[in-house]
Design a protein around this motif. Structure first.
Motif, PDB file in Angstrom:
ATOM      1  N   ILE B 292     -51.707  -4.045   1.527  1.00 42.76           N
ATOM      2  CA  ILE B 292     -52.176  -5.350   1.036  1.00 42.76           C
ATOM      3  C   ILE B 292     -53.362  -5.177   0.108  1.00 42.76           C
ATOM      4  CG2 ILE B 292     -51.421  -6.710   3.006  1.00 42.76           C
ATOM      5  CD1 ILE B 292     -54.511  -6.639   3.819  1.00 42.76           C
ATOM      6  N   LYS B 293     -53.622  -6.259  -0.608  1.00 46.79           N
ATOM      7  CA  LYS B 293     -54.823  -6.287  -1.448  1.00 46.79           C
ATOM      8  C   LYS B 293     -55.976  -6.720  -0.563  1.00 46.79           C
ATOM      9  CE  LYS B 293     -52.146  -7.549  -5.385  1.00 46.79           C
ATOM     10  NZ  LYS B 293     -51.205  -8.680  -5.312  1.00 46.79           N
ATOM     11  N   PRO B 294     -57.178  -6.431  -1.002  1.00 42.35           N
ATOM     12  CA  PRO B 294     -58.310  -6.813  -0.154  1.00 42.35           C
ATOM     13  C   PRO B 294     -58.414  -8.329  -0.016  1.00 42.35           C
ATOM     14  CG  PRO B 294     -59.055  -5.984  -2.271  1.00 42.35           C
ATOM     15  CD  PRO B 294     -57.586  -5.712  -2.197  1.00 42.35           C
ATOM     16  N   HIS B 295     -58.902  -8.730   1.118  1.00 39.43           N
ATOM     17  CA  HIS B 295     -59.141 -10.154   1.337  1.00 39.43           C
ATOM     18  C   HIS B 295     -60.514 -10.476   0.772  1.00 39.43           C
ATOM     19  CE1 HIS B 295     -59.878 -13.885   3.591  1.00 39.43           C
ATOM     20  NE2 HIS B 295     -58.556 -13.993   3.556  1.00 39.43           N
ATOM     21  N   PRO B 296     -60.657 -11.629   0.126  1.00 44.18           N
ATOM     22  CA  PRO B 296     -61.944 -11.921  -0.519  1.00 44.18           C
ATOM     23  C   PRO B 296     -63.132 -11.875   0.428  1.00 44.18           C
ATOM     24  CG  PRO B 296     -60.297 -13.582  -1.085  1.00 44.18           C
ATOM     25  CD  PRO B 296     -59.656 -12.661  -0.104  1.00 44.18           C
ATOM     26  N   TYR B 297     -62.929 -12.242   1.695  1.00 42.80           N
ATOM     27  CA  TYR B 297     -64.064 -12.239   2.622  1.00 42.80           C
ATOM     28  C   TYR B 297     -64.570 -10.827   2.897  1.00 42.80           C
ATOM     29  CZ  TYR B 297     -63.403 -17.170   3.883  1.00 42.80           C
ATOM     30  OH  TYR B 297     -63.322 -18.524   3.864  1.00 42.80           O
ATOM     31  N   GLY B 298     -63.748  -9.858   2.663  1.00 45.36           N
ATOM     32  CA  GLY B 298     -64.100  -8.511   3.066  1.00 45.36           C
ATOM     33  C   GLY B 298     -64.885  -7.740   2.022  1.00 45.36           C
ATOM     34  N   PHE B 324     -56.808 -10.162  -5.224  1.00 39.58           N
ATOM     35  CA  PHE B 324     -57.074 -10.431  -3.813  1.00 39.58           C
ATOM     36  C   PHE B 324     -55.838 -10.972  -3.125  1.00 39.58           C
ATOM     37  CE2 PHE B 324     -61.296 -10.962  -5.762  1.00 39.58           C
ATOM     38  CZ  PHE B 324     -61.990 -10.008  -5.029  1.00 39.58           C
ATOM     39  N   SER B 325     -55.811 -10.793  -1.849  1.00 39.76           N
ATOM     40  CA  SER B 325     -54.718 -11.413  -1.108  1.00 39.76           C
ATOM     41  C   SER B 325     -55.136 -12.825  -0.719  1.00 39.76           C
ATOM     42  CB  SER B 325     -54.363 -10.587   0.129  1.00 39.76           C
ATOM     43  OG  SER B 325     -55.380 -10.688   1.089  1.00 39.76           O
ATOM     44  N   ARG B 326     -54.144 -13.661  -0.593  1.00 39.38           N
ATOM     45  CA  ARG B 326     -54.326 -15.030  -0.097  1.00 39.38           C
ATOM     46  C   ARG B 326     -55.081 -15.955  -1.042  1.00 39.38           C
ATOM     47  NH1 ARG B 326     -51.429 -16.370   4.551  1.00 39.38           N
ATOM     48  NH2 ARG B 326     -50.562 -14.379   5.123  1.00 39.38           N
ATOM     49  N   VAL B 327     -55.232 -15.588  -2.303  1.00 42.21           N
ATOM     50  CA  VAL B 327     -55.892 -16.500  -3.238  1.00 42.21           C
ATOM     51  C   VAL B 327     -54.823 -17.077  -4.165  1.00 42.21           C
ATOM     52  CG1 VAL B 327     -57.657 -16.779  -5.017  1.00 42.21           C
ATOM     53  CG2 VAL B 327     -58.024 -15.187  -3.125  1.00 42.21           C
ATOM     54  N   SER B 328     -54.564 -18.371  -3.987  1.00 37.39           N
ATOM     55  CA  SER B 328     -53.602 -19.052  -4.855  1.00 37.39           C
ATOM     56  C   SER B 328     -54.334 -19.513  -6.097  1.00 37.39           C
ATOM     57  CB  SER B 328     -53.012 -20.236  -4.108  1.00 37.39           C
ATOM     58  OG  SER B 328     -54.059 -21.129  -3.779  1.00 37.39           O
ATOM     59  N   ALA B 371     -52.830 -11.666   5.371  1.00 37.27           N
ATOM     60  CA  ALA B 371     -51.515 -11.441   5.956  1.00 37.27           C
ATOM     61  C   ALA B 371     -51.634 -10.309   6.963  1.00 37.27           C
ATOM     62  CB  ALA B 371     -50.519 -11.067   4.874  1.00 37.27           C
ATOM     63  N   THR B 372     -50.849 -10.377   7.992  1.00 35.24           N
ATOM     64  CA  THR B 372     -51.011  -9.391   9.055  1.00 35.24           C
ATOM     65  C   THR B 372     -49.864  -8.386   9.101  1.00 35.24           C
ATOM     66  OG1 THR B 372     -50.057 -11.028  10.499  1.00 35.24           O
ATOM     67  CG2 THR B 372     -52.434 -10.809  10.536  1.00 35.24           C
ATOM     68  N   ASN B 373     -48.966  -8.454   8.115  1.00 31.64           N
ATOM     69  CA  ASN B 373     -47.866  -7.488   8.140  1.00 31.64           C
ATOM     70  C   ASN B 373     -48.316  -6.112   7.680  1.00 31.64           C
ATOM     71  OD1 ASN B 373     -48.323  -8.196   5.563  1.00 31.64           O
ATOM     72  ND2 ASN B 373     -46.207  -8.789   5.079  1.00 31.64           N
ATOM     73  N   CYS B 374     -49.606  -6.004   7.339  1.00 29.11           N
ATOM     74  CA  CYS B 374     -50.118  -4.712   6.938  1.00 29.11           C
ATOM     75  C   CYS B 374     -50.463  -3.856   8.147  1.00 29.11           C
ATOM     76  CB  CYS B 374     -51.353  -4.882   6.069  1.00 29.11           C
ATOM     77  SG  CYS B 374     -52.555  -5.937   6.838  1.00 29.11           S
ATOM     78  N   ARG B 407     -64.592  -9.131   8.816  1.00 31.67           N
ATOM     79  CA  ARG B 407     -65.003  -8.813   7.442  1.00 31.67           C
ATOM     80  C   ARG B 407     -63.803  -8.771   6.490  1.00 31.67           C
ATOM     81  NH1 ARG B 407     -68.055  -3.554   6.822  1.00 31.67           N
ATOM     82  NH2 ARG B 407     -67.067  -3.786   4.816  1.00 31.67           N
ATOM     83  N   GLY B 408     -62.864  -9.676   6.675  1.00 28.92           N
ATOM     84  CA  GLY B 408     -61.721  -9.724   5.771  1.00 28.92           C
ATOM     85  C   GLY B 408     -60.649  -8.703   6.073  1.00 28.92           C
ATOM     86  N   ASN B 409     -60.859  -7.853   7.094  1.00 26.69           N
ATOM     87  CA  ASN B 409     -59.842  -6.875   7.451  1.00 26.69           C
ATOM     88  C   ASN B 409     -59.056  -7.362   8.647  1.00 26.69           C
ATOM     89  OD1 ASN B 409     -60.638  -4.874   5.532  1.00 26.69           O
ATOM     90  ND2 ASN B 409     -62.424  -4.521   6.833  1.00 26.69           N
ATOM     91  N   PRO B 410     -57.756  -7.492   8.511  1.00 27.49           N
ATOM     92  CA  PRO B 410     -56.985  -7.905   9.674  1.00 27.49           C
ATOM     93  C   PRO B 410     -56.908  -6.783  10.705  1.00 27.49           C
ATOM     94  CG  PRO B 410     -55.538  -7.511   7.813  1.00 27.49           C
ATOM     95  CD  PRO B 410     -56.927  -7.302   7.315  1.00 27.49           C
ATOM     96  N   PHE B 411     -56.871  -7.176  11.951  1.00 30.54           N
ATOM     97  CA  PHE B 411     -56.708  -6.168  13.003  1.00 30.54           C
ATOM     98  C   PHE B 411     -56.017  -6.796  14.193  1.00 30.54           C
ATOM     99  CE2 PHE B 411     -59.798  -7.397  16.262  1.00 30.54           C
ATOM    100  CZ  PHE B 411     -60.585  -8.317  15.567  1.00 30.54           C
ATOM    101  N   VAL B 412     -55.454  -5.922  15.016  1.00 25.46           N
ATOM    102  CA  VAL B 412     -54.781  -6.370  16.232  1.00 25.46           C
ATOM    103  C   VAL B 412     -55.302  -5.543  17.390  1.00 25.46           C
ATOM    104  CG1 VAL B 412     -52.578  -6.342  17.464  1.00 25.46           C
ATOM    105  CG2 VAL B 412     -52.675  -7.210  15.134  1.00 25.46           C
ATOM    106  N   ILE B 413     -55.589  -6.227  18.493  1.00 27.76           N
ATOM    107  CA  ILE B 413     -56.012  -5.520  19.700  1.00 27.76           C
ATOM    108  C   ILE B 413     -54.862  -5.544  20.692  1.00 27.76           C
ATOM    109  CG2 ILE B 413     -57.548  -5.613  21.705  1.00 27.76           C
ATOM    110  CD1 ILE B 413     -58.976  -4.690  19.215  1.00 27.76           C
ATOM    111  N   GLU B 414     -54.584  -4.376  21.240  1.00 28.50           N
ATOM    112  CA  GLU B 414     -53.555  -4.291  22.270  1.00 28.50           C
ATOM    113  C   GLU B 414     -54.145  -3.639  23.506  1.00 28.50           C
ATOM    114  OE1 GLU B 414     -49.416  -3.512  20.493  1.00 28.50           O
ATOM    115  OE2 GLU B 414     -50.791  -2.116  19.553  1.00 28.50           O
TER     116      GLU B 414
END
Lengths: 379, 682
Positions: B292-298, B324-328, B371-374, B407-414
């Motif tokens: 993915i492209k960086p998220h603007p918040y990050g 950036f990702s998510r910027v329309s 997006a979280t598919n990354c 910080r604009g980086n998606p993450f998942v906790i398992e």
């Protein structure tokens, strides 16, 4: 137990009608278990409750009576399973005693029934104080008196005075009992103790042995023509039953000389109205006409006692005094309320022995005679 | 320098001294002499001096780090190429404190030109510049391991890589020129060697003493024929190290890797020649993460400025939507309006102040989370499989949290949890224990137990030693044979479940984190969780007590490590929050299980109490009724029936509030595995 019973069923003693009735009640308990089990139900026994909540003061008879409240004791209840088992064990013990025509002390019964439960390290009874309440439960459940279960407690209390009685066939002259007196057995029913003749005018009951000895040594009973008893503190059933019989059968007034403390008040209350624990026995034991002779809270001033005989009231004493003042049979008696109030105000209690500080025989020669003469009692 | 007169003084070579200070008579160095010494520092040189930053601080850890970097790279490569990974890890002792580490995979292989760069140049890699979940991040690891080996043993790194069964394989022996951070190829006259494909190649490999596993091991003679490896890469590094089993060891790393990567098979040969295979429990590869492209918040201000400068023309609006990702385009317009920048402006011409405004505008504009598919989490089902496959236990559960953002980086906790089973001290064999004792550098037996076995705690160690009648201070290496037998027996017999502390397995992007547990957000979150609420004993500020293993996995495009050696996750509040929620999710399931177990136990105790008295009751009744033994037995039987029924009813149908509950109504939620007593893990 089955082994023992089998061995002894052959030498069954002749049973009295009372014994047959008691045996029938015990068998009723066992039949219940079998019936419950056959119907697939959990067995239980309903034991009349011996707690404060199940007693009530009968205003007209002026004694404590047991109410109709019952506690259900279930076999399949974790908290009750053990005592249910113990109840049945006590049943087997009593059955054995009755069938053999023997009596035993409650301690003896404890040893008779105590054994290790098969396959465990658990004892059927750990200590006698675990067994005694179960015996009392048995008495109320079967509505049988202790002697009907062929049980007795250890002797406690003594008696001396111008009275002759027959105890288990032996004639006893209570005026010739030396320094020890006649030891009052725990069962004094007419079948065992029979009054023959007497010249006494009244009964003086003192709290404990030491005071009783002073009176006996000074031959107070001879001088004042009375019967002298003590109960070793809280009087056991035998002593209470004896007082009851002396009072009702021989029409003797009963006077109590007890310590001036909450414990003394409570002993008086038990003699007069009956106890909560043995409320079912009140009608055979309570003497509502009994009188409280002393010590009184104002005796410290009246007799000009030395300050060193005071014993401080502790917190528990004060609390207990408050509770006693609340008892239904004291609540409406102004003199008693004043008496208790004064003790709390004093902040100390007095033992009967305190009077010895005046003179060794002050209590027998001055104090009691004066009270008797004045007729100054608390009711 | 703040004084008015000084502001205009030439900003040149003469240092400006405040008037208050007296100039020293003779200066030892001048700016000129200093300038002569000032020069570039090569990354290689920097890391050669600061090797602890990369996890090469001691010989024991160096061995682990080398294996780890190589295995991580292999796994990344296999997964990216959509190949079910098969990894060979061979460690061979070549001298005192010298080991040859060979790691081979069945991955896609590496093209000839890239091999020297990947293995012989620090900070060269494919993963740094993109935002995508992978094990490696910076491109330091494997080349640093090679460099470490070269520095400590003087031996070059050997790489053989095969990209296709039909093309020649490449063989390189490489050294790193630390000054220039450049690879230096030693063999084939600086060009490497080509190994012909096919049979000839096998011969060549054998002739030249190149290490290469050419065939998959045959698991089952009937159903599988001898597979030949079609492609793959093997890196061999000789380095100074120390091989010690137990905590922080290669063995532990491989075992934990197997738990979090149930699709991986690892063939491991340890320095003592012992072979271990961690076989896969699934052939299903984790879904391929999308870049993915960086998220603007990050992003940070400086980064934004760089991006503006390097943009490929176009308008501001285009810049924002494409970089950036998510910027329309609508969002881009809103950002520009807020920053008072025209949407048509040329990104190259954006000045410092405008960039500043733009940065603030981005932070203040509501932008959808990335997006979280990354990221590709392991998934609850596979966590269960992995835990059950590798750990003993009676209860397993897992929870995968929905993706979150820091910080604009998606993450998942398992989070996965395994409860019960034998403690690590009970798993070890007598031979292994003897070896462990020989290898150990612990000063005392107590220390040996504590460092070798996880979660036994000081009290547990003392218990074991007391039972074995050995002193806590005895030296492990000097133990006599009968002492070892005694210690072994004690380890088997002492029940440690009471004093055992929870074992926490930490993972970042499927890589086990074995060091610095205290500094890690995961450990902090586990300690901060109130496990008492879930039926475990826990003292304040401590891990809970019990036979439990918790595995926590953080998957993210960029895992925030506290240091370059990637040992601990930094504690961002968003991460801590997700950790807490994940731990609570498994905690709740554990509580249901423990409650049920407790209830069953209580019922058993209840029944036992009743049964104990029934015999007495039946005997008493028989005695009172003068009835025979037969009716006594009959009564006893009836009473026992009632007792069983009574306790059975309470057992299954009543909970502690007296409410009716059916077995099925106990809602564990999904992904719970309960193993019955003696069941053998399949």
């Amino acid at each position: 137990m089955p082994k023992k019973t089998k061995k002894t069923t052959t030498d069954t003693a002749t049973l009295t009608a009372k014994d047959k009735k008691t045996l029938g009640s015990i068998r009723g308990l066992a039949d219940d278990v079998v019936q419950f089990a056959e119907r697939g139900r959990a067995p239980y026994v309903d034991v009349p409750s011996r707690s404060l909540s199940n007693v009530r003061f009968n205003q007209s008879k002026r004694i404590i009576e047991m109410g109709t409240g019952k506690n259900r004791r279930e076999l399949f209840n974790l908290a009750q399973a053990r005592s249910y088992m113990q109840t049945l064990l006590v049943g087997t013990g009593c059955k054995q005693l009755i069938e053999q025509g023997k009596t035993t002390s409650i301690r003896g019964l404890f040893y008779l029934l105590k054994h290790t439960i098969e396959g465990t390290s658990e004892e059927t009874f750990d200590a006698q104080d675990e067994c005694d309440p179960v015996i009392e439960d048995m008495e109320v459940t079967l509505d049988a008196m202790r002697e009907e279960l062929h049980l007795y407690a250890k002797n406690a209390g003594a008696m001396v005075g111008p009275i002759t009685l027959v105890d288990s066939g032996d004639q006893i002259d209570c005026s010739r009992m030396g320094s020890g007196g006649y030891s009052i057995p725990s069962i004094v029913e007419p079948e065992i103790v029979e009054f023959k003749k007497h010249t006494a005018k009244f009964v003086l009951h003192v709290e404990k042995d030491t005071v009783w000895r002073r009176f006996n040594e000074d031959k107070f009973w001879r001088k004042h023509n009375c019967i002298l008893t003590h109960g070793g503190g809280q009087p056991p059933r035998g002593v209470r039953r004896m007082l009851h019989r002396l009072h009702y059968e021989l029409k003797l007034p009963v006077y109590c000389l007890l310590d001036n403390d909450p414990w003394g008040y409570y002993i008086y209350s038990v003699i007069k109205q009956g106890s909560i624990n043995l409320a079912y026995e009140s009608r055979r034991m309570a003497i509502p006409e009994a009188r409280f002779l002393g010590l009184r809270s104002d005796d410290y001033k009246r007799c000009q006692l030395s300050p060193s005989v005071q014993i401080r009231l502790n917190e528990q004493d004060t609390k207990r005094a408050g509770q006693i003042a609340q008892y239904a049979w004291f609540a409406h008696k102004k003199p008693w309320q004043k008496e208790i109030e004064l003790m709390i105000e004093n902040g100390f209690k007095l033992e009967v022995e305190a009077l010895i500080s005046k003179d060794i025989s002050y209590v027998t020669e001055e104090y009691v005679p004066a009270r008797l003469k004045e007729g100054n009692f608390l009711d | 320098m703040r004084n008015g007169s000084d502001i205009n003084s030439p900003a040149g070579n003469t240092p400006v001294i405040p008037p208050a200070e007296v100039e020293p008579r003779r200066r030892r160095v001048t700016a000129e002499t200093m300038a002569a010494k000032q020069r570039d520092i090569s990354v290689s040189e920097f890391f050669a001096k600061n090797r602890h930053l990369l996890g090469f601080d001691n010989p024991r850890k160096a061995l682990l780090t080398a294996v780890k970097e190589a295995v991580d790279n292999s796994l990344d490569a296999c997964e990216e190429a959509n190949i079910v990974p098969e990894i060979w890890v061979h460690i061979e002792a070549t001298g005192t404190n010298r080991f040859k580490v060979g790691v081979q995979d069945n991955g896609p292989g590496i093209v000839k030109k890239q091999i020297p760069l990947i293995f012989g140049k620090l900070l060269y890699g494919s993963k740094f510049h993109r935002l995508r979940m992978s094990r490696g991040q910076q491109g330091i690891g494997i080349s640093a391991a090679g460099m470490y080996g070269m520095l400590t043993t003087g031996k070059p790194v050997k790489i053989i890589s095969m990209t296709s069964p039909k093309k020649p394989a490449h063989y390189f022996e490489i050294q790193i020129d630390t000054r220039r951070n450049q690879p230096e190829i030693i063999n084939g006259k600086g060009d490497g060697e080509d190994i012909p494909a096919g049979e000839k190649g096998h011969q060549y490999i054998a002739d030249h003493g190149i290490e290469w596993v050419s065939h998959y091991p045959t698991l089952d003679e009937q159903s599988r024929h001898h597979h030949e490896l079609r492609r793959g890469t093997r890196v061999t590094i000789e380095l100074e190290g120390r091989y010690v089993r137990g905590r922080g060891s290669v063995d532990e790393y491989l075992e934990q890797t197997a738990i979090a990567n149930p699709h991986v098979t690892i063939h491991y040969v340890d320095p003592d020649g012992g072979e271990t295979t961690y076989s896969r429990s699934t052939t299903q590869l984790p879904p391929e993460p999308v870049e993915i492209k960086p998220h603007p918040y990050g992003i940070e201000l400086g980064q934004l400025v760089t991006m503006l400068k390097s943009s490929h023309g176009g308008t501001m609006s285009q810049f924002l939507t494409t970089s950036f990702s998510r910027v329309s385009s609508g969002l881009a317009q809103r950002i520009c309006e807020a920053a008072k920048v025209s949407t048509r402006a040329n990104p190259h011409r954006i000045g410092r102040q405008e960039a500043d405004a733009l940065y603030v505008a981005i932070q203040n504009t509501k932008i959808p989370p990335p997006a979280t598919n990354c990221i590709s989490p392991i998934g609850e089902a596979l966590i269960l499989k992995g835990l059950h496959h590798q750990l003993p236990g009676e209860f397993f559960c897992a929870a995968t949290r929905p993706p979150a953002v820091y910080r604009g980086n998606p993450f998942v906790i398992e989070v996965g949890l395994a409860y019960g089973g034998a403690s690590p001290t009970q798993k070890v064999t007598l031979e292994a224990l003897t070896e462990l004792l020989e290898e150990s550098d612990a000063r005392s037996l107590k220390q040996f137990l504590l460092t070798t076995f996880d979660g036994i705690g000081a009290a547990g160690a003392e218990k074991i030693l007391a039972q074995a009648k050995l002193g806590t201070r005895q030296t492990p290496a000097k133990l006599k044979e009968e002492d070892i037998v005694q210690l072994y027996a004690a380890m088997k017999n002492v029940n440690l479940t009471e004093g055992q502390t929870m074992q926490v397995l930490r993972y970042a992007n499927r890589v086990p984190l074995q060091f610095q547990p205290a500094a890690c957000a995961i450990t902090q979150a586990v300690i901060a969780t109130n496990w008492r609420a879930y039926g475990l004993a826990q003292s304040r500020g401590q891990l809970p007590v019990g036979p439990i293993t918790v595995m926590v996995h953080m998957a993210s495009v960029w895992v925030p490590f506290t240091s370059e050696s990637k040992e601990a996750v930094a504690a961002y509040p968003e991460i801590l929050r997700e950790l807490r929620l994940g731990l609570q999710a498994v905690g709740r399931k554990l509580a249901i299980y423990l409650n049920r177990r407790k209830r069953v136990r209580q019922e058993g105790e209840r029944r036992e109490v009743f049964l104990r008295y029934l015999g007495e009751v039946a005997t008493a009744v028989a005695a009172i009724k003068n009835s025979g033994d037969r009716s006594r037995k009959e009564l006893y039987g009836r009473l026992v029936d009632i007792a069983n029924r009574k306790t059975a009813v309470a057992d299954t149908k009543l909970d502690d509030r007296g409410k009716k509950i059916e077995e099925a109504a106990e809602d564990f939620g999904e992904n719970v595995l309960i193993v019955n007593g003696d069941e053998v893990p399949s």
